[in-house]
Enzyme design. Structure first.
Site, mmCIF file in Angstrom:
data_model
loop_
_atom_site.group_PDB
_atom_site.id
_atom_site.type_symbol
_atom_site.label_atom_id
_atom_site.label_comp_id
_atom_site.label_asym_id
_atom_site.label_seq_id
_atom_site.Cartn_x
_atom_site.Cartn_y
_atom_site.Cartn_z
ATOM 1 N N SER A 125 33.665 -50.552 172.495
ATOM 2 C CA SER A 125 34.348 -50.227 171.250
ATOM 3 C C SER A 125 34.437 -48.726 171.029
ATOM 4 C CB SER A 125 33.597 -50.858 170.062
ATOM 5 O OG SER A 125 32.271 -50.356 169.994
ATOM 6 N N HIS B 130 39.103 -55.247 173.981
ATOM 7 C CA HIS B 130 38.134 -55.119 172.895
ATOM 8 C C HIS B 130 38.263 -56.289 171.929
ATOM 9 C CE1 HIS B 130 36.568 -52.936 169.103
ATOM 10 N NE2 HIS B 130 35.574 -53.520 169.748
ATOM 11 N N GLU C 15 42.146 -55.874 171.091
ATOM 12 C CA GLU C 15 42.824 -54.616 171.417
ATOM 13 C C GLU C 15 42.893 -54.498 172.937
ATOM 14 O OE1 GLU C 15 41.688 -51.680 167.721
ATOM 15 O OE2 GLU C 15 40.168 -51.978 169.276
ATOM 16 N N ASN D 217 38.507 -49.244 165.104
ATOM 17 C CA ASN D 217 37.347 -48.382 164.881
ATOM 18 C C ASN D 217 37.731 -46.945 164.582
ATOM 19 O OD1 ASN D 217 35.418 -50.340 165.034
ATOM 20 N ND2 ASN D 217 34.931 -50.015 167.186
#
Length: 313
Positions: free
Chosen positions: A148, A169, A181, A219
């Site tokens: 991440s 991800h 992702e 993130n």
């Protein structure tokens, strides 16, 4: 003219068919790491008909992982087959038949289409793993990391298959969260990227694509938001309780930033922000937090240790 057009259409169709034939259809998956993320990824892959091997360092860890998967499958089946308990039992049985475990990553990658790494967020450890597996995996095998926070490009550079390397991800809890992702580095081939997108769809997820930028999409937006909440609290502008209430009632978020930090793990958040700060030391969004550093030093890491920004019984 019509003849030339027909020839062009046939040629284009043949080219498309050839490209489609070259694209890898993932059937066999190896997941490295039996923690929450790795077990979740293994579960959704097995539940959608893929042959999956879950790998970790010890049988004890893998037994715990398998038990967690079984419990999770029971919850899924209860919800998905509420009126058909027999169908739910069959779903669980089929899924578990598709899943095996191993403590020998090298031995199992010999016959896999896709390796998904979901181990500790440590660059050196991940690099060493990929470097070792690269020597034994077939040429067609795609490598992917569930990181991440780390750069996919740097992980890919530990192998000789940079064109067959990307990011996948997933989000926690994997069986429930629909997003994946898919990260494409400058070296990731279009064939690899499309194969990863197709795999994400095959396991029932909604893929979004992103370049290999710190934090990807979620993130990159979420971590600076949480860190700004900590700075707001550090300055004494508002209490952590009021900040959490404000974001839940004012922004409609299911959790406030401090509740989310405790849920994610303060050590994880610190590791991410420290990594980004080292890459872009002049970016104020990535500035470290003295309070966060203090809590991590005191081993107050959030829900998993019973105390973080809040105390838990």
């Amino acid at each position: 003219m019509a003849f030339a057009t027909r020839r062009f259409v046939r040629a284009a169709s043949a080219a498309a068919a050839t490209a489609a034939a070259k694209k890898l259809i993932v059937k066999h998956v190896t997941v490295i790491g039996g923690g929450l993320m790795g077990a979740g990824i293994a579960q959704v892959a097995a539940a959608t008909g893929h042959t999956v091997v879950l790998v970790d360092q010890s049988d004890e860890i893998l037994k715990k992982s398998t038990k967690g998967i079984e419990e999770s499958l029971k919850r899924v089946a209860k919800k998905k087959f509420a009126d058909k308990p027999e169908a739910g039992a069959e779903f669980i049985e089929k899924t578990l038949k598709n899943l095996t475990t191993s403590t020998d990553a090298v031995a199992v990658v010999h016959s896999t289409d896709l390796v998904i790494e979901a181990i500790v967020e440590n660059q050196e450890i991940k690099n060493e793993l990929f470097k070792r597996l690269d020597k034994f995996a077939p040429e067609h095998t795609i490598f992917a990391s569930n990181t991440s926070s780390l750069q996919i490009t740097q992980l890919a550079n530990s192998t000789t298959r940079q064109d067959r390397f990307g990011g996948l991800h997933f989000f926690n809890p994997v069986p429930m969260m629909k997003l994946v992702e898919v990260i494409k580095t400058p070296m990731t081939s279009q064939k690899t990227f499309e194969s990863l997108v197709d795999f994400s769809k095959a396991v029932g997820k909604s893929p979004v694509s992103c370049k290999d930028t710190p934090g990807f999409i979620v993130n990159r937006l979420l971590v600076p938001y949480m860190m700004e909440a900590v700075r707001l609290f550090e300055r004494g502008d508002a209490s952590k309780e009021d900040i959490d209430v404000a974001m839940k009632l004012g922004a409609g978020y299911p959790m406030g930033p401090f509740e989310l930090l405790d849920y994610v793990g303060l050590d994880t958040s610190k590791y991410i922000i420290d990594g980004w700060h080292s890459l872009e030391p002049n970016n104020p969004l990535f500035a470290p937090s003295p309070l966060l550093n203090k809590l991590v030093e005191e081993k107050k890491l959030g829900k998993k240790t019973g105390e973080g920004f809040y105390k838990y019984k």
